[in-house]
Design a protein around this motif. Structure first.
Motif, PDB file in Angstrom:
ATOM      1  N   PRO A 172      88.403  71.166  70.572  1.00  0.00           N
ATOM      2  CA  PRO A 172      88.760  72.078  71.673  1.00  0.00           C
ATOM      3  C   PRO A 172      87.554  72.346  72.565  1.00  0.00           C
ATOM      4  CG  PRO A 172      88.469  73.290  69.634  1.00  0.00           C
ATOM      5  CD  PRO A 172      88.369  71.843  69.277  1.00  0.00           C
ATOM      6  N   GLY A 173      87.841  72.667  73.825  1.00  0.00           N
ATOM      7  CA  GLY A 173      86.772  72.972  74.754  1.00  0.00           C
ATOM      8  C   GLY A 173      87.168  72.682  76.186  1.00  0.00           C
ATOM      9  N   ILE A 177      84.065  65.255  79.458  1.00  0.00           N
ATOM     10  CA  ILE A 177      83.569  64.622  78.235  1.00  0.00           C
ATOM     11  C   ILE A 177      82.636  63.484  78.628  1.00  0.00           C
ATOM     12  CG2 ILE A 177      84.212  63.358  76.157  1.00  0.00           C
ATOM     13  CD1 ILE A 177      86.918  64.785  76.267  1.00  0.00           C
ATOM     14  N   GLU A 178      81.372  63.592  78.254  1.00  0.00           N
ATOM     15  CA  GLU A 178      80.403  62.552  78.570  1.00  0.00           C
ATOM     16  C   GLU A 178      80.353  61.483  77.477  1.00  0.00           C
ATOM     17  OE1 GLU A 178      76.690  64.424  79.303  1.00  0.00           O
ATOM     18  OE2 GLU A 178      77.389  65.504  81.098  1.00  0.00           O
ATOM     19  N   ASN A 179      80.406  61.901  76.238  1.00  0.00           N
ATOM     20  CA  ASN A 179      80.364  60.965  75.116  1.00  0.00           C
ATOM     21  C   ASN A 179      81.689  61.043  74.359  1.00  0.00           C
ATOM     22  OD1 ASN A 179      79.864  59.372  72.936  1.00  0.00           O
ATOM     23  ND2 ASN A 179      78.031  60.481  72.237  1.00  0.00           N
ATOM     24  N   PRO A 180      82.496  59.977  74.394  1.00  0.00           N
ATOM     25  CA  PRO A 180      83.806  60.023  73.726  1.00  0.00           C
ATOM     26  C   PRO A 180      83.723  60.390  72.251  1.00  0.00           C
ATOM     27  CG  PRO A 180      83.631  58.084  75.118  1.00  0.00           C
ATOM     28  CD  PRO A 180      82.265  58.699  75.079  1.00  0.00           C
ATOM     29  N   GLU A 181      82.637  60.014  71.605  1.00  0.00           N
ATOM     30  CA  GLU A 181      82.504  60.320  70.189  1.00  0.00           C
ATOM     31  C   GLU A 181      82.424  61.819  69.934  1.00  0.00           C
ATOM     32  OE1 GLU A 181      82.632  58.358  67.530  1.00  0.00           O
ATOM     33  OE2 GLU A 181      83.131  56.681  68.839  1.00  0.00           O
ATOM     34  N   GLU A 182      81.930  62.574  70.916  1.00  0.00           N
ATOM     35  CA  GLU A 182      81.793  64.017  70.761  1.00  0.00           C
ATOM     36  C   GLU A 182      83.087  64.760  71.071  1.00  0.00           C
ATOM     37  OE1 GLU A 182      78.587  65.195  73.211  1.00  0.00           O
ATOM     38  OE2 GLU A 182      77.038  64.170  72.027  1.00  0.00           O
ATOM     39  N   ALA A 183      84.115  64.028  71.496  1.00  0.00           N
ATOM     40  CA  ALA A 183      85.381  64.673  71.852  1.00  0.00           C
ATOM     41  C   ALA A 183      86.295  64.851  70.646  1.00  0.00           C
ATOM     42  CB  ALA A 183      86.105  63.837  72.914  1.00  0.00           C
ATOM     43  N   PHE A 184      85.883  64.359  69.490  1.00  0.00           N
ATOM     44  CA  PHE A 184      86.752  64.397  68.313  1.00  0.00           C
ATOM     45  C   PHE A 184      86.071  65.070  67.130  1.00  0.00           C
ATOM     46  CE2 PHE A 184      87.923  60.635  70.809  1.00  0.00           C
ATOM     47  CZ  PHE A 184      89.281  60.855  70.988  1.00  0.00           C
ATOM     48  N   ILE A 185      86.906  65.695  66.324  1.00  0.00           N
ATOM     49  CA  ILE A 185      86.472  66.185  65.018  1.00  0.00           C
ATOM     50  C   ILE A 185      86.969  65.173  63.992  1.00  0.00           C
ATOM     51  CG2 ILE A 185      86.617  68.050  63.326  1.00  0.00           C
ATOM     52  CD1 ILE A 185      87.259  69.942  65.624  1.00  0.00           C
ATOM     53  N   LYS A 186      86.074  64.662  63.166  1.00  0.00           N
ATOM     54  CA  LYS A 186      86.462  63.657  62.178  1.00  0.00           C
ATOM     55  C   LYS A 186      86.141  64.164  60.782  1.00  0.00           C
ATOM     56  CE  LYS A 186      85.756  59.748  65.325  1.00  0.00           C
ATOM     57  NZ  LYS A 186      85.082  58.434  65.535  1.00  0.00           N
ATOM     58  N   LYS A 187      87.011  63.835  59.866  1.00  0.00           N
ATOM     59  CA  LYS A 187      86.828  64.285  58.485  1.00  0.00           C
ATOM     60  C   LYS A 187      87.161  63.148  57.535  1.00  0.00           C
ATOM     61  CE  LYS A 187      86.214  67.496  55.292  1.00  0.00           C
ATOM     62  NZ  LYS A 187      84.955  68.230  55.111  1.00  0.00           N
ATOM     63  N   HIS A 188      86.211  62.796  56.673  1.00  0.00           N
ATOM     64  CA  HIS A 188      86.449  61.772  55.658  1.00  0.00           C
ATOM     65  C   HIS A 188      87.240  62.394  54.502  1.00  0.00           C
ATOM     66  CE1 HIS A 188      82.818  59.105  57.002  1.00  0.00           C
ATOM     67  NE2 HIS A 188      83.686  59.343  57.957  1.00  0.00           N
ATOM     68  N   ASN A 213      89.977  72.191  54.680  1.00  0.00           N
ATOM     69  CA  ASN A 213      89.785  70.959  55.450  1.00  0.00           C
ATOM     70  C   ASN A 213      90.699  70.923  56.667  1.00  0.00           C
ATOM     71  OD1 ASN A 213      87.817  69.888  53.753  1.00  0.00           O
ATOM     72  ND2 ASN A 213      89.331  68.955  52.384  1.00  0.00           N
ATOM     73  N   ALA A 214      91.935  71.368  56.499  1.00  0.00           N
ATOM     74  CA  ALA A 214      92.865  71.410  57.629  1.00  0.00           C
ATOM     75  C   ALA A 214      92.395  72.408  58.679  1.00  0.00           C
ATOM     76  CB  ALA A 214      94.257  71.766  57.131  1.00  0.00           C
ATOM     77  N   ARG A 215      91.894  73.547  58.242  1.00  0.00           N
ATOM     78  CA  ARG A 215      91.363  74.539  59.201  1.00  0.00           C
ATOM     79  C   ARG A 215      90.186  73.967  59.987  1.00  0.00           C
ATOM     80  NH1 ARG A 215      91.779  79.354  54.795  1.00  0.00           N
ATOM     81  NH2 ARG A 215      93.664  80.398  55.583  1.00  0.00           N
ATOM     82  N   GLU A 216      89.326  73.240  59.293  1.00  0.00           N
ATOM     83  CA  GLU A 216      88.173  72.637  59.967  1.00  0.00           C
ATOM     84  C   GLU A 216      88.619  71.638  61.033  1.00  0.00           C
ATOM     85  OE1 GLU A 216      84.454  69.660  58.861  1.00  0.00           O
ATOM     86  OE2 GLU A 216      85.447  70.791  57.273  1.00  0.00           O
ATOM     87  N   LEU A 217      89.580  70.793  60.708  1.00  0.00           N
ATOM     88  CA  LEU A 217      90.054  69.788  61.656  1.00  0.00           C
ATOM     89  C   LEU A 217      90.807  70.410  62.821  1.00  0.00           C
ATOM     90  CD1 LEU A 217      91.237  67.143  59.071  1.00  0.00           C
ATOM     91  CD2 LEU A 217      89.617  66.676  60.922  1.00  0.00           C
TER      92      LEU A 217
END
Length: 401
Positions: A172-173, A177-188, A213-217
């Motif tokens: 969210p925000g 977006i300058e860096n596409p990688e920073e536009a996502f939250i990823k969780k292993h 984990n769901a709250r974080e994502l």
């Protein structure tokens, strides 16, 4: 009435002098038997399919589920959860966070619903018993349980240490977006179990993870949930449970039971049952047309006897009742025979499963007394109308012929 019924029984169970009338009457009787049998079998099949379809959603859905009418999540306090648990109305109260997310494994992607659950979830739902491969997830870990459909779709095995199963959510925000990688939250995530329900849609529907984990994502605060799920304690009415939930949480939330959670499915299944029933009502009506023709021919054949009875003092009303009762007897006896045959077929299918959807899964049917009463009542009412139509042929002008 006793006199009319006595004569009607004599006519109903005795052969006519005319072979043509005997044949037509036999055809009408067989038509009623077959239509009653077919109606009961098909209604039993659709009742079985209805229960089979609903068994899947029963596995997924709790007894009661609480939502917020505004936004995706709402605040729930530990004190409120404790009050609900100590009320005695519930076997379990589970906090849940869920939403649609993208999941990746190797070079494959799939969209599914992430469902973050707490340790009390297994008291609300026996989903842990649906895990056919591996184990149910442990609380406060990165473990995940996926459906067998998702496992096949991503070609994913359990306990794979070489490849990453990853959940991806938009961060969210505002702004560019300058860096596409920073536009996502990823969780292993660590897949440790695969559940199997036997339905393709439901086997793709959920990825279960720990609630944190769901709250974080999903960027949801630690004191918020998207819904609460409840399992009712034995003997507790739904109304009292809902009243208690409103007392503790407030009445600003939406509380739904299993039927309300799947109202579209229930409406579709009920509509299918209604359409099938109406189709077979038309089949019965077509069979009764033959009965009306046979009854009119019998009335014409019995004209000398009817005139004699009228001359010795039997009123036209009672003469008409003779053929009314005769038609009803044929309909009711035919419906009973058809229902007995239908019940035998349905019972054999339930016991031995002669017809299968696939290997190991018999075609679902349900023996229901409601269906028996519905078929019997339908044929009785339609048979009464058909008998009234045919018996109306007995009138003053008929006696003058």
């Amino acid at each position: 009435m006793k006199f009319s019924l006595y004569i009607a029984k004599r006519y109903a169970f005795s052969k006519s002098k005319s072979k043509a009338i005997n044949v037509i009457t036999a055809i009408a009787s067989v038509g009623i038997v077959v239509s009653a049998m077919a109606m009961f079998i098909v209604l039993s099949v659709f009742s079985g399919l209805k229960q089979y379809s609903l068994s899947f959603v029963d596995d997924l859905d709790p007894d009661l589920k609480v939502f917020t009418p505004k936004g995706k999540s709402f605040v729930v306090k530990d004190r409120q959860i404790l009050d609900l648990e100590e009320s005695g109305y519930f076997k379990g109260v589970a906090k849940v966070v869920e939403d649609r997310l993208l999941f990746t494994f190797k070079d494959k992607q799939a969209v599914s619903t992430i469902k973050g659950v707490d340790s009390d979830f297994t008291n609300v739902n026996d989903f842990d018993e649906k895990v056919e491969y591996g184990n149910w997830l442990e609380p406060d870990t990165d473990e995940a349980v996926v459906g067998v459909g998702m496992s096949y779709l991503l070609s994913m095995g359990l306990f794979d240490t070489e490849n990453v199963f990853e959940a991806v959510a938009l961060k969210p925000g505002k702004g560019t977006i300058e860096n596409p990688e920073e536009a996502f939250i990823k969780k292993h995530l660590w897949p440790t179990g695969v559940y199997v329900l036997g339905n393709d849609d439901l086997d793709n529907k959920y990825v279960f993870v720990d609630i944190d984990n769901a709250r974080e994502l999903l960027n949801i605060p630690s004191n918020e949930v998207t819904n609460l799920e409840f399992a009712l304690a034995d003997g507790v009415s739904e109304g009292k449970a809902i009243q208690k939930i409103n007392e503790v949480l407030g009445d600003q939330y939406i509380v739904k039971n299993k039927t309300q959670l799947n109202d579209g499915l229930y409406r579709m299944l009920n509509m299918e049952n209604l359409v099938v029933y109406l189709i077979f009502v038309l089949v019965v009506i077509m069979a009764l047309f033959t009965l009306v023709g046979a009854m009119i021919m019998i009335i014409l054949e019995k004209q000398p006897n009817i005139k004699t009875l009228n001359q010795i003092g039997v009123p036209v009303r009672d003469l008409r009742k003779i053929f009314l009762f005769q038609g009803l007897i044929i309909c009711l006896v035919g419906s009973v025979i058809g229902l007995v045959l239908g019940a035998i077929v349905v019972s054999l299918q339930i016991a031995f499963g002669f017809i299968s959807i696939r290997e190991g899964l018999a075609y679902p049917v349900e023996f229901s007394w409601v269906n028996i009463l519905l078929v019997f009542a339908s044929i009785a009412v339609l048979g009464l109308l058909a008998s009234l139509i045919s018996s109306s042929r007995v009138n003053a002008s008929y006696l003058k012929l």
